[in-house]
Design a protein around this motif. Structure first.
Motif, short mmCIF file in Angstrom:
data_model
loop_
_atom_site.label_atom_id
_atom_site.label_comp_id
_atom_site.label_asym_id
_atom_site.label_seq_id
_atom_site.Cartn_x
_atom_site.Cartn_y
_atom_site.Cartn_z
N LEU A 52 13.33 -32.35 45.18
CA LEU A 52 12.84 -33.54 44.45
C LEU A 52 13.40 -33.58 43.03
N ASP A 53 13.40 -32.45 42.35
CA ASP A 53 13.76 -32.43 40.94
C ASP A 53 15.26 -32.40 40.67
N LEU A 54 16.04 -31.87 41.57
CA LEU A 54 17.46 -31.66 41.27
C LEU A 54 18.39 -32.51 42.12
N GLY A 55 17.96 -33.72 42.46
CA GLY A 55 18.88 -34.72 42.96
C GLY A 55 19.08 -34.84 44.45
N GLU A 56 18.21 -34.27 45.27
CA GLU A 56 18.33 -34.42 46.71
C GLU A 56 17.03 -34.92 47.33
N PRO A 57 16.39 -35.92 46.75
CA PRO A 57 15.04 -36.29 47.22
C PRO A 57 14.99 -36.70 48.69
N GLY A 58 15.99 -37.38 49.21
CA GLY A 58 15.94 -37.81 50.61
C GLY A 58 15.91 -36.66 51.59
N THR A 59 16.49 -35.52 51.18
CA THR A 59 16.53 -34.37 52.09
C THR A 59 15.20 -33.65 52.18
N VAL A 60 14.23 -34.02 51.36
CA VAL A 60 12.88 -33.44 51.46
C VAL A 60 12.33 -33.69 52.87
N ALA A 61 12.68 -34.82 53.47
CA ALA A 61 12.20 -35.15 54.82
C ALA A 61 12.59 -34.07 55.83
N ASP A 62 13.71 -33.40 55.62
CA ASP A 62 14.17 -32.36 56.55
C ASP A 62 13.28 -31.12 56.52
N LEU A 63 12.42 -31.01 55.52
CA LEU A 63 11.51 -29.87 55.43
C LEU A 63 10.23 -30.09 56.24
N PHE A 64 10.08 -31.28 56.80
CA PHE A 64 8.91 -31.64 57.60
C PHE A 64 9.25 -31.58 59.09
N THR A 65 8.23 -31.39 59.91
CA THR A 65 8.39 -31.54 61.35
C THR A 65 8.73 -33.00 61.63
N PRO A 66 9.30 -33.32 62.80
CA PRO A 66 9.63 -34.72 63.09
C PRO A 66 8.45 -35.67 62.95
N ASP A 67 7.23 -35.19 63.21
CA ASP A 67 6.04 -36.03 63.07
C ASP A 67 5.26 -35.72 61.80
N ARG B 113 4.10 -25.50 60.52
CA ARG B 113 4.29 -25.20 61.93
C ARG B 113 5.66 -24.56 62.11
N LYS B 114 5.73 -23.52 62.89
CA LYS B 114 7.01 -22.88 63.17
C LYS B 114 7.64 -23.59 64.35
N VAL B 115 8.86 -24.08 64.14
CA VAL B 115 9.60 -24.79 65.16
C VAL B 115 10.89 -24.00 65.38
N GLY B 116 11.02 -23.39 66.53
CA GLY B 116 12.15 -22.48 66.75
C GLY B 116 12.01 -21.30 65.80
N ASP B 117 13.03 -21.07 65.00
CA ASP B 117 12.99 -19.99 64.02
C ASP B 117 12.56 -20.45 62.63
N ASP B 118 12.31 -21.75 62.45
CA ASP B 118 12.06 -22.31 61.12
C ASP B 118 10.61 -22.73 60.93
N TRP B 119 10.07 -22.41 59.75
CA TRP B 119 8.77 -22.92 59.34
C TRP B 119 9.01 -24.27 58.67
N LEU B 120 8.22 -25.27 59.04
CA LEU B 120 8.33 -26.62 58.48
C LEU B 120 6.95 -27.13 58.09
N LEU B 121 6.93 -28.10 57.21
CA LEU B 121 5.69 -28.76 56.83
C LEU B 121 5.26 -29.71 57.94
N ALA B 122 4.08 -29.54 58.46
CA ALA B 122 3.53 -30.49 59.42
C ALA B 122 2.72 -31.55 58.68
N ALA B 123 2.09 -31.14 57.57
CA ALA B 123 1.31 -32.08 56.76
C ALA B 123 1.22 -31.55 55.34
N ARG B 124 1.33 -32.48 54.39
CA ARG B 124 1.15 -32.15 52.98
C ARG B 124 0.22 -33.19 52.38
N SER B 125 -0.92 -32.73 51.90
CA SER B 125 -1.90 -33.62 51.27
C SER B 125 -1.93 -33.34 49.78
#
Length: 154
Positions: free
Chosen positions: A29-44, A127-139
């Motif tokens: 978010l801070d260093l110029g890649e805000p759109g890629t934050v979505a890749d840190l989340f699970t698909p849903d 949630r761990k998806v394959g070998d990666d931990w991802l954000l399922a929800a952030r409140s």
């Protein structure tokens, strides 16, 4: 079906992966890649604001949301007191505190210090998806917040 308890090393690795994900979120978010934050989340994955019920769900919607930030925004987030709780081999939760320093209309140089625009905490589900931990929800819980200042008074 029984689940084997996590050993101390697996628990430590899961905690560290989730802590790193929180830090990577802020860096993007801070260093110029805000759109890629979505890749840190699970698909849903879900991003929501507890105080007003706003909710963004799914990677495409998250990417559009994070890409909509003004190009002239300068921000720095301080994150601290990260407490990860590993629930199972594939799920974890976390609580972390943050302060956001942010202005719009930035062009270059050093901006004089000012109070943070927001101070609050996140409650995360991973949630761990394959070998990666991802954000399922952030409140987001925001007890202290205000409008983003625009430099130059425009």
């Amino acid at each position: 079906m029984t689940t084997e308890p996590l050993g101390p090393l697996d628990r430590l690795l899961a905690e560290r992966a989730c802590e790193r994900l929180i830090t990577e979120f802020i860096r993007r978010l801070d260093l110029g890649e805000p759109g890629t934050v979505a890749d840190l989340f699970t698909p849903d994955g879900v991003w929501e604001w507890a105080h007003d019920g706003r909710r963004v769900e799914g990677r495409d919607a998250l990417r559009a949301y994070f890409n909509s930030r003004p190009a002239d925004r300068l921000s720095r987030r301080m994150s601290t007191n990260v407490l990860v709780t590993v629930v199972s081999a594939t799920t974890a939760t976390a609580l972390s505190y943050f302060a956001t320093y942010r202005v719009d209309g930035y062009t270059e140089g050093i901006v004089p210090a000012r109070p943070p625009a927001n101070v609050g905490h996140y409650e995360d589900t991973f949630r761990k998806v394959g070998d990666d931990w991802l954000l399922a929800a952030r409140s987001l819980f925001l007890p202290f917040g205000g409008a983003t200042e625009r430099l130059g008074g425009r």
